[in-house]
Design a protein around this motif. Structure first.
Motif, short mmCIF file in Angstrom:
data_model
loop_
_atom_site.label_atom_id
_atom_site.label_comp_id
_atom_site.label_asym_id
_atom_site.label_seq_id
_atom_site.Cartn_x
_atom_site.Cartn_y
_atom_site.Cartn_z
N GLU A 101 0.84 -1.19 0.00
CA GLU A 101 0.00 0.00 0.00
C GLU A 101 0.88 1.25 0.00
OE1 GLU A 101 -3.78 1.61 2.50
OE2 GLU A 101 -3.00 -0.37 2.98
N PHE A 104 2.73 3.21 -5.86
CA PHE A 104 1.95 3.15 -7.09
C PHE A 104 2.71 2.40 -8.17
CE2 PHE A 104 0.40 6.99 -4.92
CZ PHE A 104 -0.95 6.66 -4.84
N ASP A 113 -2.21 5.40 -14.01
CA ASP A 113 -3.51 5.91 -13.59
C ASP A 113 -3.34 6.79 -12.36
OD1 ASP A 113 -6.08 6.42 -12.91
OD2 ASP A 113 -6.74 4.33 -12.85
N SER A 115 -5.74 8.38 -10.79
CA SER A 115 -6.97 8.54 -9.99
C SER A 115 -6.77 8.26 -8.50
CB SER A 115 -8.07 7.60 -10.48
OG SER A 115 -8.04 7.50 -11.86
N GLU A 116 -6.08 7.15 -8.20
CA GLU A 116 -5.93 6.77 -6.80
C GLU A 116 -5.08 7.80 -6.04
OE1 GLU A 116 -7.45 4.90 -4.89
OE2 GLU A 116 -6.15 4.85 -3.14
N ARG A 119 -7.19 10.73 -5.43
CA ARG A 119 -8.14 10.46 -4.35
C ARG A 119 -7.45 10.58 -2.98
NH1 ARG A 119 -9.81 7.17 -0.83
NH2 ARG A 119 -8.08 5.74 -1.15
N GLN A 120 -6.27 9.99 -2.86
CA GLN A 120 -5.57 10.03 -1.57
C GLN A 120 -5.13 11.44 -1.19
OE1 GLN A 120 -2.31 7.24 -1.36
NE2 GLN A 120 -3.60 5.49 -1.87
#
Ligand SMILES: [Zn+2]
Ligand SMILES: [Zn+2]
Length: 177
Positions: A101, A104, A113, A115-116, A119-120
């Motif tokens: 975790e 990336f 990508d 996006s994550e 988001r974070q």
């Protein structure tokens, strides 16, 4: 917020690409509304380094007066996305960093990508306490209304305790016997 980086992965360390993102979101209640800015990608030995300084807006509530507001946010994303598949052969690449975790990766179709990460970093930006304006005076502890020029009448404004005792005595004295 997805970039195909197959071509960039074929280039040498230090090769660059610049992109622009311009995203709109529709959060049900509070959350990020818009985000935009340049995205710089640089080929590294292990993958691609992403550097962005995105600005945007979020919907939330003023942390002092609790009014619903739309306020500016900034996301500075600095992350290295690891390459896990060789772009020419399609073979897995052994990297010394486990797929844990917070790390990336570029996927097997050579898509990076964002996006994550957005988001974070967005969640972090939302946890800052926003204000409706820098000098928001907040709410009156007495009546719960907004403090400031228009706040009069609940008695909180200028009570000094001696005066308040005098007023209580006077009120008691006014009661019919
Ligand atoms: Zn406020
Ligand atoms: Zn008040």
């Amino acid at each position: 917020m997805q970039f195909n980086v197959a071509q960039l992965l074929k280039e040498t360390v230090g090769a660059k690409r610049d992109h622009q993102i311009d995203e709109k979101f529709e959060p049900e209640e509070e959350g990020v509304l818009t985000i935009s800015g340049p995205v710089h990608l640089v080929r590294t030995r292990r993958g691609i380094y992403v550097r962005t300084h995105l600005t945007g807006t979020a919907r939330g509530t003023c942390s002092r007066c609790l009014k619903p507001i739309v306020y500016p946010i900034e996301l500075e994303i600095d992350e290295e996305y690891l390459q896990r598949v060789d772009v020419t052969t399609g073979m897995p690449i052994q990297v010394d960093v486990p797929e844990e975790e917070g790390q990336f990766s570029i996927d097997e179709r050579h898509t990076l990508d964002l996006s994550e990460a957005v988001r974070q970093y967005g969640t972090l930006a939302l946890s800052m306490k926003p204000l409706c304006r820098p000098d928001c005076p907040g709410l009156c502890p007495q009546c719960g209304r907004e403090l400031g020029l228009e706040h009069v009448g609940c008695g909180q404004e200028a009570i000094d305790s001696r005066l308040s005792i005098l007023e209580q005595l006077k009120a008691a004295g006014d009661q019919p016997a």
